[in-house]
Design an enzyme around this catalytic site. Structure first.
Site: not given
Ligand code: GLA
Length: 391
Positions: A40, A133, A178, A228
């Site tokens: 994303d 969540s 999400d 991340y």
């Molecule tokens: C988390 C982030 C999303 C996406 C996923 C990996 O859930 O909130 O935006 O990057 O990781 O696909």
């Protein structure tokens, strides 16, 4: 507990806490991403569905003269106390109510006047389980505020407001998947979202012969921990090396031709993203055609790429995928992969609906044997996005 029951339960909790009936109740679902992981924020495609797990907020006006928002979480954590007469600022990192506070700040920034209110929160989305969540909490807050103020936001604007809350108040530089799916989920559909144009397509998923089985490894996933953000930076480095704005603009040939310009790490990160974007589009076609074997193979390939090239899996996620893979087609499993950000959390498996019980038993017992941890397994149909239950 289904959504109606959860709404009633939350109303009961509100009455217990404040001794009166709530005036507004709003809910937003968690999600499972079928495929398209870590694409994303590279402007690629994702393919998530909302699940029948929700965060619900019940609220009523605060006492006359009060300028305070109070939110109690059903689990007994210290309540959120937000004073509307002062400028808002994030609480220390890790504080649960940074998510609703960020959303409240987003409404205030848009010039929307909020009333002081009391609220109670309940949730069936496992916290930190990789099923969003946090997005469910943000989106349920935004939906509650819409119900209260009568200012209904455009769905894209609402999702972006919630994403901003997560960036600025929770310190997690997430993508848009999400929040989008929690707002826009539709019953019996998976959402194909183009994260560059933000166009969405709802792909029907109503073949009752298959089911999506979610296994929570019960290993906590901690995304604010920095890995991340590192992945995001590595993708940006790879895009720069390839001379493109985002990895969406690259393809496998371009990557191989320019391999020498990239560090090995940037190359592998880009390889995952470029491959995953293609897999996601193929998987959406596979779902449209009910070609479950193909979708399953793409899910396994996605997992391998996340494990080996993107390095966001963990031994527990790998164990579930390995166990599911050993059951294979004869055992009723088409495919399985980690879902969400990684480093713990959940897997999602595409399975024959008639074999859910036998598969669940094997996965649970084998997983516990290998890791010493009891997993939690459940099936979910694709669910509807955020909704107002009472207004
Ligand atoms: C988390 C982030 C999303 C996406 C996923 C990996 O859930 O909130 O935006 O990057 O990781 O696909």
């Amino acid at each position: 507990m289904n959504l109606q029951e959860l709404g009633k339960h939350t109303a009961d909790e509100f009455r217990k806490a404040y001794g009166r009936d709530p005036q507004w109740i709003a809910a937003a679902p968690g999600r499972v991403n079928v495929i398209g992981e870590h694409t994303d924020y590279n402007e690629g495609f994702v393919f998530p569905m909302a699940i029948e797990r929700y965060t619900v907020l019940a609220a009523g006006p605060a006492a006359a003269g009060s300028s305070q928002i109070q939110i109690r979480d059903g689990a007994g954590a210290p309540p959120a106390l937000i004073d509307l007469s002062k400028p808002l600022k994030p609480a220390p990192k890790g504080t649960w109510y940074n998510y609703p506070m960020g959303v409240i700040a987003g409404f205030i920034d848009r010039g929307i006047r909020l009333p002081a209110f009391d609220a109670v929160l309940t949730s069936t989305v496992p916290m930190g389980g990789g099923l969003s969540s946090s997005a469910a909490l943000e989106v349920s807050t935004a939906t509650l505020l819409e119900a209260m103020t009568g200012r209904v936001l455009d769905p894209v604007e609402k999702a972006l407001l919630c994403q901003k809350a997560e960036h600025e108040y929770a310190g997690m530089p997430c993508g848009i998947m999400d929040q989008f799916i929690s707002v826009m989920g539709r019953e019996n559909h998976i959402l194909l979202l183009d994260c560059r144009s933000r166009e969405t397509q709802l792909v029907p998923m109503n073949d009752s012969s298959v089911a999506l089985l979610i296994t929570n490894t019960n290993v906590k996933h901690e995304l604010t921990g920095g890995e991340y953000a590192k992945r995001r930076a590595q993708c940006e480095e790879a895009a720069r090396g390839l001379g493109v704005k985002s990895l969406r603009e690259a393809d496998a040939r371009m990557l191989e031709q320019n391999r020498a310009k990239l560090s090995d790490l940037a190359y592998r990160r880009a390889k995952h993203v470029i491959g995953e974007i293609e897999r996601t589009l193929h998987a959406a076609e596979g779902v449209r055609a009910s070609n479950w074997t193909t979708v399953g193979q793409l899910m396994y390939a996605s997992h391998a790429s996340l494990r080996d090239d993107y390095e966001v899996s963990c031994p527990e996620l790998d164990a579930v995928v390995d166990i599911a893979g050993k059951l294979g087609l004869p055992g009723g499993v088409y495919g399985c992969r980690m879902t969400g950000g990684g480093f713990g959390g959940c897997t999602v498996a595409l399975v024959q609906a008639g074999k859910v019980d036998s598969i669940s038993k094997v996965v649970a017992s084998e997983y516990e044997k290998r890791t010493g941890i009891k997993p939690t397994l459940f099936v979910s149909r694709p669910a509807a996005g955020a909704t107002v239950l009472k207004t």
